[in-house]
Design a protein around this motif. Structure first.
Motif, PDB file in Angstrom:
ATOM      1  N   PRO A 191       0.845  -1.203   0.000  1.00  0.00           N
ATOM      2  CA  PRO A 191       0.000   0.000   0.000  1.00  0.00           C
ATOM      3  C   PRO A 191       0.877   1.249   0.000  1.00  0.00           C
ATOM      4  CG  PRO A 191      -0.704  -1.584   1.668  1.00  0.00           C
ATOM      5  CD  PRO A 191       0.632  -2.047   1.173  1.00  0.00           C
ATOM      6  N   GLY A 192       0.510   2.199  -0.764  1.00  0.00           N
ATOM      7  CA  GLY A 192       1.300   3.415  -0.852  1.00  0.00           C
ATOM      8  C   GLY A 192       0.896   4.225  -2.057  1.00  0.00           C
ATOM      9  N   PRO A 193       1.585   5.319  -2.310  1.00  0.00           N
ATOM     10  CA  PRO A 193       1.253   6.176  -3.447  1.00  0.00           C
ATOM     11  C   PRO A 193       1.262   5.404  -4.760  1.00  0.00           C
ATOM     12  CG  PRO A 193       2.836   7.256  -2.001  1.00  0.00           C
ATOM     13  CD  PRO A 193       2.728   5.845  -1.525  1.00  0.00           C
ATOM     14  N   ALA A 194       0.325   5.731  -5.638  1.00  0.00           N
ATOM     15  CA  ALA A 194       0.163   4.974  -6.877  1.00  0.00           C
ATOM     16  C   ALA A 194      -0.165   5.904  -8.033  1.00  0.00           C
ATOM     17  CB  ALA A 194      -0.948   3.929  -6.716  1.00  0.00           C
ATOM     18  N   ALA A 195       0.112   5.417  -9.242  1.00  0.00           N
ATOM     19  CA  ALA A 195      -0.238   6.149 -10.456  1.00  0.00           C
ATOM     20  C   ALA A 195      -0.470   5.147 -11.570  1.00  0.00           C
ATOM     21  CB  ALA A 195       0.863   7.131 -10.842  1.00  0.00           C
ATOM     22  N   ILE A 196      -1.166   5.610 -12.612  1.00  0.00           N
ATOM     23  CA  ILE A 196      -1.490   4.770 -13.767  1.00  0.00           C
ATOM     24  C   ILE A 196      -0.977   5.468 -15.021  1.00  0.00           C
ATOM     25  CG2 ILE A 196      -3.330   3.638 -15.052  1.00  0.00           C
ATOM     26  CD1 ILE A 196      -5.068   3.996 -12.482  1.00  0.00           C
ATOM     27  N   GLY A 214      -0.698  13.887  -3.687  1.00  0.00           N
ATOM     28  CA  GLY A 214      -0.673  14.568  -2.404  1.00  0.00           C
ATOM     29  C   GLY A 214      -2.058  14.908  -1.880  1.00  0.00           C
ATOM     30  N   GLU A 215      -3.004  15.015  -2.799  1.00  0.00           N
ATOM     31  CA  GLU A 215      -4.393  15.296  -2.423  1.00  0.00           C
ATOM     32  C   GLU A 215      -5.177  14.016  -2.164  1.00  0.00           C
ATOM     33  OE1 GLU A 215      -5.592  17.478  -5.826  1.00  0.00           O
ATOM     34  OE2 GLU A 215      -4.531  19.328  -5.270  1.00  0.00           O
ATOM     35  N   GLY A 216      -4.507  12.858  -2.254  1.00  0.00           N
ATOM     36  CA  GLY A 216      -5.149  11.589  -1.951  1.00  0.00           C
ATOM     37  C   GLY A 216      -5.703  10.844  -3.154  1.00  0.00           C
ATOM     38  N   ALA A 217      -5.440  11.318  -4.361  1.00  0.00           N
ATOM     39  CA  ALA A 217      -5.962  10.680  -5.567  1.00  0.00           C
ATOM     40  C   ALA A 217      -4.924   9.743  -6.179  1.00  0.00           C
ATOM     41  CB  ALA A 217      -6.370  11.739  -6.585  1.00  0.00           C
ATOM     42  N   VAL A 218      -5.374   8.927  -7.106  1.00  0.00           N
ATOM     43  CA  VAL A 218      -4.471   8.113  -7.935  1.00  0.00           C
ATOM     44  C   VAL A 218      -4.643   8.589  -9.372  1.00  0.00           C
ATOM     45  CG1 VAL A 218      -3.849   5.816  -8.734  1.00  0.00           C
ATOM     46  CG2 VAL A 218      -4.655   6.133  -6.384  1.00  0.00           C
ATOM     47  N   PRO A 219      -3.708   9.386  -9.872  1.00  0.00           N
ATOM     48  CA  PRO A 219      -3.881   9.983 -11.202  1.00  0.00           C
ATOM     49  C   PRO A 219      -3.546   9.020 -12.336  1.00  0.00           C
ATOM     50  CG  PRO A 219      -1.796  10.663 -10.247  1.00  0.00           C
ATOM     51  CD  PRO A 219      -2.490   9.835  -9.196  1.00  0.00           C
ATOM     52  N   LEU A 220      -4.104   9.311 -13.482  1.00  0.00           N
ATOM     53  CA  LEU A 220      -3.860   8.548 -14.707  1.00  0.00           C
ATOM     54  C   LEU A 220      -3.365   9.486 -15.786  1.00  0.00           C
ATOM     55  CD1 LEU A 220      -4.198   6.273 -16.882  1.00  0.00           C
ATOM     56  CD2 LEU A 220      -6.631   6.817 -16.905  1.00  0.00           C
ATOM     57  N   ALA A 269      -8.754  -0.018 -11.240  1.00  0.00           N
ATOM     58  CA  ALA A 269      -9.066  -0.084  -9.815  1.00  0.00           C
ATOM     59  C   ALA A 269      -8.730  -1.468  -9.260  1.00  0.00           C
ATOM     60  CB  ALA A 269     -10.538   0.238  -9.586  1.00  0.00           C
ATOM     61  N   GLU A 270      -8.996  -2.507 -10.030  1.00  0.00           N
ATOM     62  CA  GLU A 270      -8.700  -3.862  -9.576  1.00  0.00           C
ATOM     63  C   GLU A 270      -7.198  -4.068  -9.405  1.00  0.00           C
ATOM     64  OE1 GLU A 270     -12.577  -5.601 -12.034  1.00  0.00           O
ATOM     65  OE2 GLU A 270     -10.536  -5.936 -12.762  1.00  0.00           O
ATOM     66  N   ALA A 271      -6.411  -3.547 -10.349  1.00  0.00           N
ATOM     67  CA  ALA A 271      -4.963  -3.694 -10.261  1.00  0.00           C
ATOM     68  C   ALA A 271      -4.395  -2.947  -9.061  1.00  0.00           C
ATOM     69  CB  ALA A 271      -4.313  -3.189 -11.552  1.00  0.00           C
ATOM     70  N   LEU A 272      -4.882  -1.754  -8.820  1.00  0.00           N
ATOM     71  CA  LEU A 272      -4.407  -0.984  -7.668  1.00  0.00           C
ATOM     72  C   LEU A 272      -4.657  -1.735  -6.373  1.00  0.00           C
ATOM     73  CD1 LEU A 272      -5.641   2.549  -8.765  1.00  0.00           C
ATOM     74  CD2 LEU A 272      -3.246   1.809  -8.599  1.00  0.00           C
ATOM     75  N   ALA A 273      -5.815  -2.378  -6.289  1.00  0.00           N
ATOM     76  CA  ALA A 273      -6.160  -3.112  -5.068  1.00  0.00           C
ATOM     77  C   ALA A 273      -5.212  -4.289  -4.852  1.00  0.00           C
ATOM     78  CB  ALA A 273      -7.600  -3.589  -5.131  1.00  0.00           C
ATOM     79  N   VAL A 274      -4.945  -5.061  -5.909  1.00  0.00           N
ATOM     80  CA  VAL A 274      -4.062  -6.229  -5.756  1.00  0.00           C
ATOM     81  C   VAL A 274      -2.633  -5.786  -5.443  1.00  0.00           C
ATOM     82  CG1 VAL A 274      -3.092  -8.241  -6.914  1.00  0.00           C
ATOM     83  CG2 VAL A 274      -5.495  -7.663  -7.245  1.00  0.00           C
ATOM     84  N   LEU A 275      -2.146  -4.759  -6.119  1.00  0.00           N
ATOM     85  CA  LEU A 275      -0.801  -4.275  -5.840  1.00  0.00           C
ATOM     86  C   LEU A 275      -0.690  -3.759  -4.416  1.00  0.00           C
ATOM     87  CD1 LEU A 275       0.141  -2.385  -9.140  1.00  0.00           C
ATOM     88  CD2 LEU A 275       0.637  -4.746  -8.513  1.00  0.00           C
TER      89      LEU A 275
END
Length: 421
Positions: free
Chosen positions: A249-254, A303-309, A410-416
């Motif tokens: 769990p941690g910062p993520a991006a697509i 930084g605002e809590g989002a996962v950008p693409l 969203a599914e990939a972010l959850a598994v990672l």
């Protein structure tokens, strides 16, 4: 090492690694040809190259280097992993690379089977289908780099190879491994050494795998590996062990550079609830958009809590227009350079999870990050495993453009992140 695999891109290689790991083989994906020997205990080694769309002579040279390394590790069988939609042009690179590998091995013949029924790729009477559509009516005819304009794999492969192209029809495959193997040998005896083999079910791929026991060389999509682990298991050669997976769990991006229909729908769906930065070749080549600017935008959203693409996933017609203005190779290089730079900056900014869509984009990102090897985790979607960098706390998903459902990101972010798939 028992099974040596040469992948012509990074997403296809992770797809193959997923299949072999699920089959019980201790599997490692190497990013390029390693400089050092493999660590002890690896049973299936996959050398992932970025050779699918480069010049044929360069693809051959890279593939032969990979082959030499794999043979030095003691591999008993070699698989040349290609795309399940047979991505290539009439000049190559599948045929030239297969010819060179077969010659170096001294192999008398090779099964060729891109089929992967779990993702809708089936092969019947030599014709490749995507779902209920022939390949050249599936959208792949609009691929910006390898437009597939003939579903007959025999006809598409023939101009690429000097080995001759044969065929084993479904009726023979259904008759079992012995009949299949005999048909392959008969085709080779008739001067048709690259033998396209039909498969419409997983059971067919398992039968192909059984028929391939002891064969030196195979060519296919990841589905062809469904039946291979059992051959080594039957010989008492598999340890039965595997590496444990831990999410991060941690910062993520697509990052998305695919223009496939599936990825465009995934981007559209994700845009409904998260920030998306649209990237175009025009903006990159004019200097209006840079990796630095995109990283600043993305890290602010993180930084605002989002996962950008960040997405360069335009409609194929838009891509064609951009290629006409700038040249196909120049436009593609600009996109790949951008995503490699962006990935480096995101990791430096603390991102520990990256989801990447598109084969060429994934290759650029892996090379840009300087990754050496990837451990294989759980399956996120058919053909797409979670991956862990061997040398640092980075988790990735590398997705072929057409893979995954509408909510794949969203599914990939959850598994990672460590949630069960």
């Amino acid at each position: 090492m028992l099974l040596g695999c040469i992948g012509d891109d990074f997403t296809g290689s992770s797809d193959l690694a997923n299949t072999l790991a699920k089959g019980g083989m201790r599997t490692v994906q190497y990013c390029g040809v390693p400089e050092a020997p493999a660590e002890p205990g690896v049973e299936a080694g996959i050398v992932a190259l970025k050779s699918r769309t480069i010049a044929a002579d360069a693809a051959v040279a890279q593939s032969l280097r990979a082959l030499d390394w794999l043979l030095a590790q003691g591999c008993r069988q070699i698989l040349f992993k290609i795309c399940s939609t047979f991505d290539s042009t009439p000049e190559g690179n599948i045929g030239p690379v297969a010819d060179a590998l077969m010659a170096r091995l001294g192999a008398p013949h090779a099964i060729v089977c891109p089929a992967f029924p779990a993702t809708g790729r089936t092969l019947y009477q030599g014709h490749l289908f995507v779902g209920d559509r022939l390949l050249d009516e599936s959208g792949m005819e609009n691929h910006p780099l390898t437009p597939m304009r003939d579903a007959d794999i025999r006809r598409w492969l023939a101009p690429q190879t000097i080995a001759g192209v044969g065929h084993v029809p479904f009726a023979t495959v259904a008759a079992g491994p012995d009949a299949l193997r005999g048909a392959v040998e008969a085709e080779a005896a008739g001067g048709r050494r690259l033998v396209v083999v039909d498969a419409i079910r997983d059971a067919d791929l398992v039968s192909i795998g059984r028929a391939a026991a002891g064969m030196q060389f195979l060519v296919g999509g990841s589905g062809i590996a469904l039946g291979l682990p059992e051959n080594f298991r039957a010989g008492g050669l598999l340890s039965g062990g595997g590496a444990a997976w831990e999410g991060a769990p941690g910062p993520a991006a697509i990052l998305s550079g695919s223009c496939s229909g599936a990825t465009r729908e995934q981007v559209r769906r994700y845009r409904e609830s998260a920030p998306v930065l649209d990237v175009t070749p025009d903006a990159l080549l004019s200097g209006e958009m840079t990796g630095e600017a995109a990283a600043t935008w993305a890290l602010q959203r993180i930084g605002e809590g989002a996962v950008p693409l960040a997405a360069s996933s335009a409609d194929p017609a838009v891509v064609t227009e951009a290629q006409a203005r700038h040249g196909r190779d120049r436009a593609a290089a600009a996109i790949e350079t951008f995503f490699a730079d962006l990935a480096r900056r995101l990791e430096a900014g603390g991102v520990s999870r990256l989801v990447v869509a598109g084969g060429e984009t994934s290759g650029a990102v892996v090379e840009g990050l300087g990754l050496s090897a990837l451990a294989i985790g759980p399956e996120i979607a058919p053909g797409v495993p979670a991956l862990r960098a061997a040398d640092r706390p980075l988790r990735l998903a590398l997705k072929s453009g057409n893979f995954g459902g509408p909510d794949f990101f969203a599914e990939a972010l959850a598994v990672l992140g460590g949630e069960a798939p």
